[in-house]
Each structure stands twice: as structure tokens, then as C-alpha cells.
Design an enzyme around this catalytic site. Sequence first.
Site, PDB file in Angstrom:
ATOM      1  N   SER A  38       0.847  -1.188   0.000  1.00 58.19           N
ATOM      2  CA  SER A  38       0.000   0.000   0.000  1.00 58.19           C
ATOM      3  C   SER A  38       0.887   1.244   0.000  1.00 58.19           C
ATOM      4  O   SER A  38       1.693   1.426  -0.911  1.00 58.19           O
ATOM      5  CB  SER A  38      -0.937  -0.042   1.207  1.00 58.19           C
ATOM      6  OG  SER A  38      -1.930   0.947   1.111  1.00 58.19           O
TER       7      SER A  38
ATOM      8  N   HIS B 119      -6.976  -5.352  -0.532  1.00 60.02           N
ATOM      9  CA  HIS B 119      -6.520  -4.713   0.695  1.00 60.02           C
ATOM     10  C   HIS B 119      -7.165  -5.328   1.930  1.00 60.02           C
ATOM     11  O   HIS B 119      -6.596  -5.279   3.020  1.00 60.02           O
ATOM     12  CB  HIS B 119      -6.829  -3.217   0.641  1.00 60.02           C
ATOM     13  CG  HIS B 119      -5.613  -2.374   0.501  1.00 60.02           C
ATOM     14  ND1 HIS B 119      -4.926  -2.247  -0.682  1.00 60.02           N
ATOM     15  CD2 HIS B 119      -4.933  -1.625   1.398  1.00 60.02           C
ATOM     16  CE1 HIS B 119      -3.894  -1.442  -0.511  1.00 60.02           C
ATOM     17  NE2 HIS B 119      -3.878  -1.054   0.750  1.00 60.02           N
TER      18      HIS B 119
ATOM     19  N   ASP C  29      -8.696  -5.693  -5.117  1.00 56.85           N
ATOM     20  CA  ASP C  29      -8.252  -4.509  -4.383  1.00 56.85           C
ATOM     21  C   ASP C  29      -9.077  -3.320  -4.860  1.00 56.85           C
ATOM     22  O   ASP C  29      -8.832  -2.767  -5.932  1.00 56.85           O
ATOM     23  CB  ASP C  29      -6.764  -4.248  -4.606  1.00 56.85           C
ATOM     24  CG  ASP C  29      -6.217  -3.223  -3.621  1.00 56.85           C
ATOM     25  OD1 ASP C  29      -7.038  -2.536  -2.976  1.00 56.85           O
ATOM     26  OD2 ASP C  29      -4.992  -3.109  -3.489  1.00 56.85           O
TER      27      ASP C  29
END
Length: 704
Positions: A561, A679, A644
Amino acid sequence: MHSRKGIWFMRKSTITLLALLAAACATAPSTKPSQRIPPPPQTEVRPRAETLHEVDITDPYAWLENQTAPEVRDWIAKQNAYTDQLLGTRPEIKQFVPRLTALMSTDQFDFPTYRNGRYFYKRRAAGQDLYSIYVRDSVNGPDQLLIDPAPMSTSHTISVDIADVSNDGSLLAYSVRQGGADEFEVRFFDVKQKKTIGQPLPEARYQSVNFLTLDKAGLFFTRMTRDGMRLFYRDVAGGGETMLFGDKLTADKILFSSLSPDGRYLLIHIFHGSAPKKTEIYVEDLSDADPVATVVNDLDARSVAFLAGKKLVIQTNWNAPNERIMITDIEHPQRTNWRELVPENKNAAIQGTTVAGGRVYVRYLENVQPRITGYDLDGHEQDTIRFDTYGNLEDMQGSFEEPVAFLRFSSIHVPPTVYQYDVAKGERTMFAQQNAPVNANDFVVEQVFYPSKDGTRVPMFMLYKKGLQKNGTNPTYLGGYGGFLQSQLPTFSPRAVVFAEKGGIYAVANLRGGGEYGEAWHRAGMLDKKQNTFDDFAAAAEYLIRERYTSSEHLAVAGGSNGGLLVAAFATQHPDLASAVICRFPLIDMLRYHKYLVGSFWVPEYGNPDNEADFKWIYPYSPYQHVTKGTKYPAMLFISGDSDTRVAPLHARKMTAMMQAANASDNPIMLRYHVSSGHSGGEPLHEQVHNQAEELAFLWWRLK
């Protein structure tokens, strides 16, 4: 790229290019045997030209942004096949799988939610792929299964989580998530009758869900709409939704709510982005028709409020970079009525606040070592919880009216234990423990401090086996994050344990941009100071090499990230400093990051490249624009996936193509692209084990 305006960008671009070329030329030849690496798949160049602030920018791989296009799906398939060819059959994978399985396939518990004598929690039983939701009727009572996600998907890529539990413990709201997406569906369950009830909330991005069970079961929830987040009410049984708040909020604001146990007060927060400079807080008395009362909306400060009976407890960095605690009456919540409950500690930064058992519990970090201190509502210190081992003591979980709270502690080599804490007695008892087979006495956890480029003293934790020799040849994994006020503490990591057991060093640097030393540390690594984060990380690598823990040939860096941005910038700015890079779910094209998914949430952290002033500090470090053809880059493994829905996978796709085309070394540039990962996870346990084994195999292949 070409600048038509002045010499600033010409000079900056020239300096950056020369530095990268010099670094490439200065790269020391590897002492490893030459390995024939087949070339990567060719990626067609289709330039997209644009001009930002009179700077001409060409993106050769913009067509890879279209995730659903057949040609992009074909490109993804070829990239995965290439990664399979190079990495999928590495013998090291089979070496790592059994040990990772032993460490990860254990009975694991999450924090309990305590309601009316009942304990609701997630548990993944040993050998199971997924967490299920359970309840206990007493602290030591039997585990009663409520929700099992395994039958929901043959691939075990659907997961569940607790969204809320009614105050009487009779109703459960739980999320159902497909893969690793941030969006989920909310379903309802009658705990006594053991059956699903009501009408689910449809799949969307929800920030909060709060039960209201007075006359009939209903709920307040905040949800992202096309125009931004809004606060709604709806009966559990179904029917129409009523929009209550937020009709003028733009898409860059984060809205969430919480409800007092008696259902009278609704507390509303508006965050101006992630880890924001500004927050707004309002409180609605649901027993009258008066408009919402403003707690604060006129400060450039970050504040979070908690319901504590007839009081509001407020954690804020208003005139307090390390944060302080304020208190006010809920019926007169305006800032003019605030009084200081716990003053700022100049030597310890507040990380979080919990109200539980009639007290206020504040979690501090002092030199990146945590403790929790409890205060009464007059600000008098009552109790302190700390552990002697370096590790992560997480925020307490509890409610002001309940007599017990929960906390969890682990270290990088010590599996987590969840404790129940009796507030009145000041006693903690074990609620659940992860019994992973690891002997903590085999390892050393060391905290060191090193100077960054500008002389700033930066902390770092390391894990390695006792007896390790500092001879410059130890395989070393260096991780970091450095953003959004997130503090990086030594939390239990099977990956770290396995890496150290094999003779490696696992290091985590506490970079500027995080929250380890409060808001000043955060601001020193954001916006126009973001380069400090990258300098801190490079200085960590240089320290490990200088002190002969390792060498460039045996060093790898990894991050995800915002940490993916970190290691991508590291690779473009210091291509000769490490031999391998793992870049997970990254932000990379920083000139366009704010245009995709929830990227607008992060503008307060990075800036907006559409603004000329912000562009001047974003452009020089944006990794995608600073890949230089002919540079000898380290081995790179990019990791992303379709699910994601927070950081757009297009960043990893485009950067893979860019680096494959530019790389002049024999080191492979690969992309591992998952269909279900994101995520928010999305991988069943057996896939988590395989994916971590594949990463470790990549590192061992490149570092040994």
C-alpha cells in the site's frame, strides 16, 4: 518529459536523471553465479500524452488501466505465466510451506465484543481456512458457532466479520465480503433462535453500522454513494432507507457514527481524508427534534470523541502534537465547554483511546514502546498496563458501561494473547491464546536507532536468531510504511519467524510519516516532506550494511500500500542498494493516484498533483515517472489483484510493464496478480500459506 516553464523542472529532472544513471553505472557487479533469466512478455507501447502545469508527460502503458478490457486480461495472464515459469516451481516454496503451515494453521481469535454478559468474537479453528463467528455465554463457556462462511463459497474466498451486536446481545449484524474488496453486504442474525432475519444491506462500502433496538430493531449506517458518504436509517426488517446526514459531503470525506447504549445519542464524525488534518464532530439527541449539536468543526486539528455516559471524551491534537484528552458534557458539547482531562505528554505520543468500565484508557508510545494508562473522569491516574517484551499492545476494546475490557499483546516472535481486563480489580485473565509452535527464547529482538540523511534519529526493530554473526552476509528483510500516522510495532509474524529461523534478519523501520512520535513525526513525512520517508528508509538500509548485519547483495526491501510506494521509490532512487524488492498492492503513479477508487481520501497525506504547488513536490518522487531505461534494477516482485478496491491494481500493472522495458540487469521483474486478493484480505488460509512461501522463496533465491 519536457518543461516549457522556467528552469525549475528542467534542473530537477536533469538532476534526478543523472543521479539515477550514476547509480546504475556505479552498481557493483554481483558475485552470484550468472543465471539465465528468460525475458519477460513484451508489452505494447501506446503513449498517452498530457500536460500538467506546463510539463509534458507521456504514459506509454496507460492502456493497462482498463482492468476489464480483454487485452488487459490477456496481458495479466501472460504476466502470471511468466511469474509461474520463474517462481512457481522454485524448490524453496516446498521448504517453507510446512513451517508456515505449522505457525499459521493454529487456533486464532480476534477481539471479543462484550454485550450483556455474552462474548461475540471471530475464531479460526486449527486447520480451518476461514474465520467463523462464535459466542460464549460466559468468559470460560463453550464456543457456540453462529456464522460459518465456508459453505458460502467452494473456493473459500468469502469472509465474514462482526459489524455490530445489539446491546442486549440478541442480534448480530455481520459483514459478508467477496474476496479482498472493501465493499461488503450486511446480514442480520437472531442469536437465540440461531437464524437469519430481516433484509440484508446490499453490497457497498460501509464505514459504520449501529443497532438501535428500542421499539423495533433498526440501524444507523454510513455508506459511500456516488456523490460521497451519507448517514442512513433503516429497519432491520427492510423497507425504505432514510438519509439523515451528509447530503452535501463530497467524495473525499469519511463519515462514521456511533450510538450510545441507551439509543439516545448518535455521535457523528467527518474525517477530511485519511489521517486528516481536520475533523468535524456532531452529536444528535434522538429524543428530541432539535438540530444536531456541533462538538467541533472550526479547527484544523484531528479529534475523535467517545461516548462516556453523559460525557464526551475527546482525543485531540489541538495545540498538542502528541495529543491530549478533553472532556465535556454531552448536552453542552461545544468547544467552549471542553476541559482538559489528560494533558499532552511531551515524551510519549497518544496512539488511541478507549472508554471502558467507567474509565478512560489511553495508549501511549514512548520510544516506540507501548503502555496503556487508565484515568477516572477527573483525570486521576488509576492503573497502567505494560509488558516487558518489545511488542505491540493494541488499543483496549470495551464500552463505558461494561465492567470488562479486552486487550491483545504480541511480539514479532511471540504469538498473540487476548486478555480480559477486570477494570474494578485491575486484573487481567487470558481469554484466548494463539498456540503457534515457536520458542521465543531462540531469538533476539533488538531496537536500534540510526541517523537519517538530515541527521534525524530513526528507530528500527530487528529479529534474528541468537548467535547470529554480523559478517555482512546475512539475508535481510527490511520493511516499513511511513504514512497516515500508522505506527509500526513488532507484531507477531510467521513470515518473520520463518525468515529468522533460516538464518535471516527481519527488520522494520519506524519512518517519518508514521505516528510513532505523534503528529510532528507524521507531518515530517507527508506532503512536501514526503521525501523524508524515503530518505529514512534508505538510511535504514545503509545502517544495516554499515554495521555489517548484511550487504546490498543480501538485502531485500518489502512493503504494501503506502509501503508499496515506499519500496517503489526506494528502487527508483537507490537501485543499487538492495538485491530484491517485494511491492504489494502499491501506489506508484502519484500523478494520477487521486483519480481512482478512494484515492481522494489520501490527498491530505500526499497532496493533489492537479495543484501546481503540490505537483512540485509529488513529481520528483513519483516512482512511475522516474523509471530510467538502461538502469540495472534489483529483482522485483509486484503483487496485486482484482479485488483490491482501495488501491487501484493499475499501479502495479503499469509499473511492471515500465520496469520490464527499462531494466538493464539480469534480475527478473515479475507480477503476481491474484483474482480474489485485495486490501481487505480475501485469501483462505491455504492460499495465504502458499503466497507467503512464494514470497520467501523469491527472497531466498535472490539473497542466498
